[in-house]
Design an enzyme around this catalytic site. Sequence first.
Site, PDB file in Angstrom:
ATOM      1  N   HIS A   1       0.862  -1.171   0.000  1.00  0.00           N
ATOM      2  CA  HIS A   1       0.000   0.000   0.000  1.00  0.00           C
ATOM      3  C   HIS A   1       0.903   1.227   0.000  1.00  0.00           C
ATOM      4  O   HIS A   1       1.571   1.507   1.001  1.00  0.00           O
ATOM      5  CB  HIS A   1      -0.921   0.011   1.223  1.00  0.00           C
ATOM      6  N   GLU A  19       1.337   3.981   2.902  1.00  0.00           N
ATOM      7  CA  GLU A  19       1.701   3.596   4.277  1.00  0.00           C
ATOM      8  C   GLU A  19       3.207   3.750   4.473  1.00  0.00           C
ATOM      9  O   GLU A  19       3.963   2.787   4.568  1.00  0.00           O
ATOM     10  CB  GLU A  19       1.210   2.178   4.550  1.00  0.00           C
ATOM     11  N   GLU A  54       1.690  -4.242  11.759  1.00  0.00           N
ATOM     12  CA  GLU A  54       1.087  -2.928  11.615  1.00  0.00           C
ATOM     13  C   GLU A  54       1.721  -1.925  12.572  1.00  0.00           C
ATOM     14  O   GLU A  54       1.966  -2.238  13.738  1.00  0.00           O
ATOM     15  CB  GLU A  54      -0.419  -2.995  11.920  1.00  0.00           C
ATOM     16  N   HIS A  80       2.961  -2.978   7.291  1.00  0.00           N
ATOM     17  CA  HIS A  80       1.904  -2.049   6.896  1.00  0.00           C
ATOM     18  C   HIS A  80       1.838  -0.877   7.882  1.00  0.00           C
ATOM     19  O   HIS A  80       2.446  -0.896   8.951  1.00  0.00           O
ATOM     20  CB  HIS A  80       0.542  -2.759   6.901  1.00  0.00           C
TER      21      HIS A  80
END
Length: 270
Positions: free
Chosen positions: A47, A50, A209, A143
């Site tokens: 992504h 990010e 994350e 992420h």
Amino acid sequence: MKMFFRDENRIPHLAGNAVHVLTVTSESASRREAAHKRAVVLTARVHPGETNASWVMEGLLDFLLGDSEDAQVLRDNFVFKVVPMLNPDGVVVGNYRCSLAGRDLNRYYRSVLRESFPGVWHTKNMVERLRAEMEVALYCDFHGHNRKNNAFMYGCRRPHLLSCCTSAFVQLPLQFSFQSCKFRVQKSKEGTGRICMWRLGIQNSYTMETSFGGSTLGEQTSFGGSTLGEQTSFRRPPRVQEEAVLRPVKLVFSSSLQVTGRELTSPRGT
């Protein structure tokens, strides 16, 4: 032992931007010495928006390529395959989540459309070939999260090393929120890298994350800091905390890890 590092920019994306694949390990003196190694696959920036995933990846590469004893032990026992930026086209054009084709690449790991999703297609193909050569001990995709705070991970199921993971992470209460972790497989996430690699047979397959909103743990209110000292303090815990984190890992891997130049000690009482 001499370190081995290689950068392969062999995966062209739709706009011609290369997806780099890095290999980090130590050079083996013989085939027998190399045979005991297992692989670790690490990826980031599927992504493009990010950016904190790249911050984490940079810190990890700094550590793996450093001259610390812990980094040397890891290089002696593992082959690290690292893809720092899976979606360079999206990064270049300023997309937040999609590729140049307007698709969320982290839903297309099962796709057979090589030309449409080259980064994730080649990454999955690389992992399949790697598994034919050696055991892949870990897959982790980095992420950034825009709703939840702190650093945490998603897994596919309660791993067989959960006791090891739990005892390690609870020793870092100001850096990692184990309470925010989830271990489950959702139908809507079947096309993600984490689940796809788990389906291939990699038992330890995770999404790591880190929050855009920073940390709410203890007195640490952000992942950054106004000074380099504050940032370094967050990224590298005190030595006593490091030993507590490494203790359960050493317990799991002590029977198979090869250590050059120092003894890999087991926890007290074991």
